[in-house]
Design a protein around this motif. Structure first.
Motif, PDB file in Angstrom:
ATOM      1  N   VAL A  35      24.928  41.684  32.972  1.00 28.19           N
ATOM      2  CA  VAL A  35      24.193  40.654  32.222  1.00 28.19           C
ATOM      3  C   VAL A  35      24.519  39.271  32.777  1.00 28.19           C
ATOM      4  CG1 VAL A  35      24.062  39.469  29.979  1.00 28.19           C
ATOM      5  CG2 VAL A  35      23.805  41.953  30.101  1.00 28.19           C
ATOM      6  N   GLU A  36      25.779  39.021  33.095  1.00 21.37           N
ATOM      7  CA  GLU A  36      26.155  37.720  33.673  1.00 21.37           C
ATOM      8  C   GLU A  36      25.433  37.485  34.998  1.00 21.37           C
ATOM      9  OE1 GLU A  36      30.190  36.146  33.538  1.00 21.37           O
ATOM     10  OE2 GLU A  36      30.733  37.945  32.390  1.00 21.37           O
ATOM     11  N   LEU A  37      25.423  38.505  35.843  1.00 19.42           N
ATOM     12  CA  LEU A  37      24.767  38.382  37.149  1.00 19.42           C
ATOM     13  C   LEU A  37      23.249  38.230  36.991  1.00 19.42           C
ATOM     14  CD1 LEU A  37      25.151  38.388  40.238  1.00 19.42           C
ATOM     15  CD2 LEU A  37      24.892  40.887  40.141  1.00 19.42           C
ATOM     16  N   LEU A  38      22.670  39.004  36.093  1.00 22.16           N
ATOM     17  CA  LEU A  38      21.221  38.930  35.849  1.00 22.16           C
ATOM     18  C   LEU A  38      20.823  37.562  35.291  1.00 22.16           C
ATOM     19  CD1 LEU A  38      20.809  42.499  34.389  1.00 22.16           C
ATOM     20  CD2 LEU A  38      19.621  41.632  36.430  1.00 22.16           C
ATOM     21  N   THR A  39      21.632  37.027  34.410  1.00 20.96           N
ATOM     22  CA  THR A  39      21.360  35.700  33.846  1.00 20.96           C
ATOM     23  C   THR A  39      21.391  34.645  34.945  1.00 20.96           C
ATOM     24  OG1 THR A  39      22.261  36.383  31.716  1.00 20.96           O
ATOM     25  CG2 THR A  39      22.141  34.008  32.138  1.00 20.96           C
ATOM     26  N   MET A  40      22.357  34.781  35.825  1.00 23.25           N
ATOM     27  CA  MET A  40      22.460  33.859  36.959  1.00 23.25           C
ATOM     28  C   MET A  40      21.198  33.956  37.836  1.00 23.25           C
ATOM     29  SD  MET A  40      25.605  33.642  39.740  1.00 23.25           S
ATOM     30  CE  MET A  40      26.762  34.222  38.521  1.00 23.25           C
ATOM     31  N   ALA A  41      20.755  35.169  38.100  1.00 24.33           N
ATOM     32  CA  ALA A  41      19.563  35.356  38.942  1.00 24.33           C
ATOM     33  C   ALA A  41      18.312  34.826  38.256  1.00 24.33           C
ATOM     34  CB  ALA A  41      19.397  36.836  39.284  1.00 24.33           C
ATOM     35  N   ALA A  42      18.223  34.998  36.950  1.00 26.95           N
ATOM     36  CA  ALA A  42      17.064  34.495  36.214  1.00 26.95           C
ATOM     37  C   ALA A  42      16.982  32.977  36.270  1.00 26.95           C
ATOM     38  CB  ALA A  42      17.128  34.964  34.761  1.00 26.95           C
ATOM     39  N   GLU A  43      18.119  32.337  36.445  1.00 26.72           N
ATOM     40  CA  GLU A  43      18.158  30.870  36.517  1.00 26.72           C
ATOM     41  C   GLU A  43      18.086  30.334  37.942  1.00 26.72           C
ATOM     42  OE1 GLU A  43      21.886  30.171  34.586  1.00 26.72           O
ATOM     43  OE2 GLU A  43      21.079  30.578  32.582  1.00 26.72           O
ATOM     44  N   ARG A  44      18.594  31.101  38.926  1.00 29.86           N
ATOM     45  CA  ARG A  44      18.787  30.543  40.268  1.00 29.86           C
ATOM     46  C   ARG A  44      17.918  31.121  41.372  1.00 29.86           C
ATOM     47  NH1 ARG A  44      24.680  30.921  41.913  1.00 29.86           N
ATOM     48  NH2 ARG A  44      23.796  29.861  43.684  1.00 29.86           N
ATOM     49  N   THR A  80      15.075  31.918  43.896  1.00 28.25           N
ATOM     50  CA  THR A  80      13.924  31.141  44.361  1.00 28.25           C
ATOM     51  C   THR A  80      12.653  31.973  44.372  1.00 28.25           C
ATOM     52  OG1 THR A  80      14.446  31.692  46.663  1.00 28.25           O
ATOM     53  CG2 THR A  80      15.377  29.634  45.777  1.00 28.25           C
ATOM     54  N   ASP A  81      12.802  33.288  44.211  1.00 30.81           N
ATOM     55  CA  ASP A  81      11.657  34.202  44.166  1.00 30.81           C
ATOM     56  C   ASP A  81      11.240  34.380  42.704  1.00 30.81           C
ATOM     57  OD1 ASP A  81       9.970  36.448  43.999  1.00 30.81           O
ATOM     58  OD2 ASP A  81      10.995  37.478  45.632  1.00 30.81           O
ATOM     59  N   PRO A  82      10.045  33.906  42.336  1.00 33.54           N
ATOM     60  CA  PRO A  82       9.627  33.990  40.930  1.00 33.54           C
ATOM     61  C   PRO A  82       9.565  35.432  40.402  1.00 33.54           C
ATOM     62  CG  PRO A  82       7.912  32.935  42.272  1.00 33.54           C
ATOM     63  CD  PRO A  82       9.067  33.242  43.170  1.00 33.54           C
ATOM     64  N   ARG A  83       9.199  36.389  41.271  1.00 34.09           N
ATOM     65  CA  ARG A  83       9.153  37.796  40.831  1.00 34.09           C
ATOM     66  C   ARG A  83      10.562  38.304  40.516  1.00 34.09           C
ATOM     67  NH1 ARG A  83       6.950  41.100  45.359  1.00 34.09           N
ATOM     68  NH2 ARG A  83       8.374  39.727  46.448  1.00 34.09           N
ATOM     69  N   LEU A  84      11.526  37.978  41.368  1.00 38.18           N
ATOM     70  CA  LEU A  84      12.906  38.401  41.164  1.00 38.18           C
ATOM     71  C   LEU A  84      13.496  37.701  39.931  1.00 38.18           C
ATOM     72  CD1 LEU A  84      15.008  40.261  42.447  1.00 38.18           C
ATOM     73  CD2 LEU A  84      15.791  38.323  43.812  1.00 38.18           C
ATOM     74  N   ARG A  85      13.159  36.433  39.765  1.00 41.21           N
ATOM     75  CA  ARG A  85      13.641  35.674  38.609  1.00 41.21           C
ATOM     76  C   ARG A  85      13.119  36.296  37.303  1.00 41.21           C
ATOM     77  NH1 ARG A  85      12.338  30.939  40.513  1.00 41.21           N
ATOM     78  NH2 ARG A  85      10.344  30.836  39.469  1.00 41.21           N
ATOM     79  N   SER A  86      11.846  36.624  37.255  1.00 38.93           N
ATOM     80  CA  SER A  86      11.241  37.236  36.068  1.00 38.93           C
ATOM     81  C   SER A  86      11.823  38.629  35.803  1.00 38.93           C
ATOM     82  CB  SER A  86       9.720  37.320  36.251  1.00 38.93           C
ATOM     83  OG  SER A  86       9.132  37.981  35.171  1.00 38.93           O
ATOM     84  N   PHE A  95      22.087  33.922  48.100  1.00 41.64           N
ATOM     85  CA  PHE A  95      22.342  34.338  46.719  1.00 41.64           C
ATOM     86  C   PHE A  95      21.542  35.591  46.397  1.00 41.64           C
ATOM     87  CE2 PHE A  95      20.628  34.529  42.438  1.00 41.64           C
ATOM     88  CZ  PHE A  95      21.798  34.731  41.715  1.00 41.64           C
ATOM     89  N   GLU A  96      20.271  35.581  46.756  1.00 42.24           N
ATOM     90  CA  GLU A  96      19.408  36.725  46.433  1.00 42.24           C
ATOM     91  C   GLU A  96      19.895  38.002  47.116  1.00 42.24           C
ATOM     92  OE1 GLU A  96      15.606  35.037  47.336  1.00 42.24           O
ATOM     93  OE2 GLU A  96      15.586  33.929  45.438  1.00 42.24           O
ATOM     94  N   LYS A  97      20.414  37.879  48.326  1.00 42.10           N
ATOM     95  CA  LYS A  97      20.952  39.050  49.020  1.00 42.10           C
ATOM     96  C   LYS A  97      22.156  39.613  48.262  1.00 42.10           C
ATOM     97  CE  LYS A  97      22.745  40.707  53.408  1.00 42.10           C
ATOM     98  NZ  LYS A  97      23.084  40.390  54.785  1.00 42.10           N
ATOM     99  N   VAL A  98      23.094  38.745  47.878  1.00 42.55           N
ATOM    100  CA  VAL A  98      24.269  39.165  47.108  1.00 42.55           C
ATOM    101  C   VAL A  98      23.814  39.801  45.793  1.00 42.55           C
ATOM    102  CG1 VAL A  98      26.281  38.324  45.806  1.00 42.55           C
ATOM    103  CG2 VAL A  98      25.848  37.491  48.129  1.00 42.55           C
ATOM    104  N   PHE A  99      22.895  39.157  45.120  1.00 37.48           N
ATOM    105  CA  PHE A  99      22.397  39.649  43.841  1.00 37.48           C
ATOM    106  C   PHE A  99      21.784  41.041  43.976  1.00 37.48           C
ATOM    107  CE2 PHE A  99      18.594  40.219  41.183  1.00 37.48           C
ATOM    108  CZ  PHE A  99      19.223  40.409  39.960  1.00 37.48           C
ATOM    109  N   VAL A 100      20.892  41.211  44.934  1.00 35.29           N
ATOM    110  CA  VAL A 100      20.189  42.494  45.097  1.00 35.29           C
ATOM    111  C   VAL A 100      21.181  43.617  45.410  1.00 35.29           C
ATOM    112  CG1 VAL A 100      18.541  43.756  46.570  1.00 35.29           C
ATOM    113  CG2 VAL A 100      17.943  41.504  45.652  1.00 35.29           C
ATOM    114  N   ILE A 101      22.128  43.356  46.286  1.00 33.59           N
ATOM    115  CA  ILE A 101      23.129  44.384  46.619  1.00 33.59           C
ATOM    116  C   ILE A 101      23.925  44.775  45.380  1.00 33.59           C
ATOM    117  CG2 ILE A 101      25.303  44.790  47.852  1.00 33.59           C
ATOM    118  CD1 ILE A 101      24.042  43.097  50.178  1.00 33.59           C
TER     119      ILE A 101
END
Length: 192
Positions: free
Chosen positions: A65-74, A76-82, A138-144
């Motif tokens: 949840v912490e990581l997902l919240t960070m991704a939802a805020e940070r 740059t890809d609107p699809r990934l953010r949503s 960031f997105e690479k770290v997040f996705v992995i």
């Protein structure tokens, strides 16, 4: 039946091999909150798989949840953010159900896996790494990290479905397995 016992043994072995247990080590005293909670008979022997599962899945989801919240805020890809925003909401709902199950099983609400690094567990170090990255890095770290979390939580939950003894835990685990299938498919569509 032999396969079910083997799956339960594998789940419990995962916890033992990674140094996880439901009891504090000799050098750590239980907190006042955990000392006042006495495990029910279900959580001690017949429900060992159920207890191990919910005590692992709760902190797994908390970190995610912490990581997902960070991704939802940070992101740059609107699809990934949503997608991350929606997934964080789903994980929060799962957490509510897991916390209720911890209480029902008479288990402490404390994280018995604190400080343990296990597959699929988003650790404080992972969160630090994600915070330090920007944009595509960031997105690479997040996705992995989130892919590993989704895959591992589905795997552990399948073990609970196969070997658990508590109906409520098995039902939640089955819902989680199904949810992870869709969540992984959604991630693949975004990152393909």
């Amino acid at each position: 039946m032999k396969a079910v016992r083997g799956t339960a043994a594998a789940l419990l072995a995962l916890l033992v091999v990674t140094g996880c247990s439901a009891t504090p080590s000799d050098d750590k005293k239980p907190s006042a909150a955990s000392a006042s909670v006495r495990p029910s008979p279900v959580a001690t022997l017949s429900g060992a798989t159920d207890a191990a599962w919910v005590q692992l899945m709760t902190p797994m989801n908390e970190g995610a949840v912490e990581l997902l919240t960070m991704a939802a805020e940070r992101s740059t890809d609107p699809r990934l953010r949503s997608w991350a925003k929606d997934l964080a909401a789903g994980h929060r709902t799962e957490l509510d159900r897991m916390r209720a199950l911890l209480k029902e099983l008479g288990l402490p609400s404390t994280n018995v896996h604190e400080g343990h690094e296990m597959p699929g567990m988003v650790t404080p170090g992972d969160l630090t790494q994600a915070r330090a990255a920007d944009g595509a890095a960031f997105e690479k770290v997040f996705v992995i990290q989130i892919r590993e979390h989704l895959e591992q939580s589905a795997h552990v939950s399948r073990s609970e479905v196969d070997a658990g003894s508590e109906a409520a835990a098995r039902k939640l685990a089955a819902a989680l397995v199904e949810a992870r299938r869709g969540e992984l498919a959604g991630l693949e569509r975004i990152t393909a």
